[in-house]
Design a protein around this motif. Structure first.
Motif, PDB file in Angstrom:
ATOM      1  N   GLU A  10      41.713  33.915   2.419  1.00 35.48           N
ATOM      2  CA  GLU A  10      41.664  32.666   3.184  1.00 35.48           C
ATOM      3  C   GLU A  10      43.056  32.342   3.706  1.00 35.48           C
ATOM      4  O   GLU A  10      44.051  32.605   3.034  1.00 35.48           O
ATOM      5  CB  GLU A  10      41.181  31.542   2.259  1.00 35.48           C
ATOM      6  N   VAL A  11      43.100  31.797   4.901  1.00 38.27           N
ATOM      7  CA  VAL A  11      44.357  31.361   5.506  1.00 38.27           C
ATOM      8  C   VAL A  11      44.404  29.841   5.412  1.00 38.27           C
ATOM      9  O   VAL A  11      43.510  29.152   5.894  1.00 38.27           O
ATOM     10  CB  VAL A  11      44.448  31.816   6.978  1.00 38.27           C
ATOM     11  N   LEU A  12      45.452  29.320   4.781  1.00 42.10           N
ATOM     12  CA  LEU A  12      45.629  27.886   4.591  1.00 42.10           C
ATOM     13  C   LEU A  12      46.756  27.393   5.489  1.00 42.10           C
ATOM     14  O   LEU A  12      47.523  28.192   6.031  1.00 42.10           O
ATOM     15  CB  LEU A  12      45.956  27.589   3.123  1.00 42.10           C
ATOM     16  N   PRO A  13      46.893  26.063   5.669  1.00 44.96           N
ATOM     17  CA  PRO A  13      48.006  25.554   6.493  1.00 44.96           C
ATOM     18  C   PRO A  13      49.368  25.841   5.862  1.00 44.96           C
ATOM     19  O   PRO A  13      49.467  26.164   4.686  1.00 44.96           O
ATOM     20  CB  PRO A  13      47.751  24.040   6.539  1.00 44.96           C
ATOM     21  N   ASN A  14      50.403  25.681   6.663  1.00 48.24           N
ATOM     22  CA  ASN A  14      51.799  25.847   6.249  1.00 48.24           C
ATOM     23  C   ASN A  14      52.098  27.256   5.757  1.00 48.24           C
ATOM     24  O   ASN A  14      52.792  27.442   4.761  1.00 48.24           O
ATOM     25  CB  ASN A  14      52.193  24.825   5.175  1.00 48.24           C
ATOM     26  N   ALA A  15      51.550  28.257   6.431  1.00 49.88           N
ATOM     27  CA  ALA A  15      51.824  29.674   6.117  1.00 49.88           C
ATOM     28  C   ALA A  15      51.540  29.987   4.659  1.00 49.88           C
ATOM     29  O   ALA A  15      52.330  30.630   3.973  1.00 49.88           O
ATOM     30  CB  ALA A  15      53.260  30.028   6.478  1.00 49.88           C
ATOM     31  N   THR A  16      50.406  29.526   4.166  1.00 47.35           N
ATOM     32  CA  THR A  16      49.978  29.787   2.803  1.00 47.35           C
ATOM     33  C   THR A  16      48.661  30.550   2.853  1.00 47.35           C
ATOM     34  O   THR A  16      47.834  30.310   3.737  1.00 47.35           O
ATOM     35  CB  THR A  16      49.803  28.460   2.031  1.00 47.35           C
ATOM     36  N   PHE A  17      48.473  31.460   1.912  1.00 47.10           N
ATOM     37  CA  PHE A  17      47.294  32.320   1.908  1.00 47.10           C
ATOM     38  C   PHE A  17      46.706  32.389   0.510  1.00 47.10           C
ATOM     39  O   PHE A  17      47.431  32.303  -0.478  1.00 47.10           O
ATOM     40  CB  PHE A  17      47.673  33.738   2.355  1.00 47.10           C
ATOM     41  N   VAL A  18      45.392  32.561   0.438  1.00 43.74           N
ATOM     42  CA  VAL A  18      44.731  32.850  -0.825  1.00 43.74           C
ATOM     43  C   VAL A  18      44.495  34.350  -0.843  1.00 43.74           C
ATOM     44  O   VAL A  18      43.844  34.896   0.046  1.00 43.74           O
ATOM     45  CB  VAL A  18      43.400  32.083  -0.957  1.00 43.74           C
ATOM     46  N   VAL A  19      45.059  35.024  -1.840  1.00 40.66           N
ATOM     47  CA  VAL A  19      44.982  36.480  -1.942  1.00 40.66           C
ATOM     48  C   VAL A  19      44.200  36.841  -3.192  1.00 40.66           C
ATOM     49  O   VAL A  19      44.462  36.306  -4.273  1.00 40.66           O
ATOM     50  CB  VAL A  19      46.403  37.097  -2.007  1.00 40.66           C
ATOM     51  N   VAL A  27      45.267  34.337  -6.119  1.00 38.92           N
ATOM     52  CA  VAL A  27      46.659  33.899  -6.135  1.00 38.92           C
ATOM     53  C   VAL A  27      46.944  33.172  -4.825  1.00 38.92           C
ATOM     54  O   VAL A  27      46.489  33.602  -3.765  1.00 38.92           O
ATOM     55  CB  VAL A  27      47.599  35.116  -6.278  1.00 38.92           C
ATOM     56  N   THR A  28      47.683  32.078  -4.894  1.00 40.86           N
ATOM     57  CA  THR A  28      48.177  31.406  -3.698  1.00 40.86           C
ATOM     58  C   THR A  28      49.534  32.012  -3.365  1.00 40.86           C
ATOM     59  O   THR A  28      50.426  32.038  -4.202  1.00 40.86           O
ATOM     60  CB  THR A  28      48.330  29.895  -3.950  1.00 40.86           C
TER      61      THR A  28
END
Length: 68
Positions: A10-19, A27-28
């Motif tokens: 998943e792609v989250l705001p502020n250049a953050t990703f769920v891997v 992991v965030t």
């Protein structure tokens, strides 16, 4: 840090990703500073990445490599 392989879920705001790591752990993660400077590197959902996970907080990580 421990380096592990996984894929972006998943792609989250502020250049953050769920891997999701190979072991099934979620992991965030944020991209490393080197990846932020390289404007040509785009991380999308489904990409295979290499993540450095902290031994102190295994729920946070840093994306250090995006596989082709």
């Amino acid at each position: 840090y421990v380096r592990m392989n996984g894929s972006v879920r998943e792609v989250l705001p502020n250049a953050t990703f769920v891997v999701e790591l190979d072991g099934g752990l979620l992991v965030t993660a944020k991209p490393s500073g080197r990846m932020r400077r390289g404007r040509g590197i785009r991380i999308l959902a489904g990409d295979a990445v290499e993540v450095e996970v902290s031994t102190y907080d295994p729920t946070m990580g840093r994306i250090v490599w995006r596989h082709r």
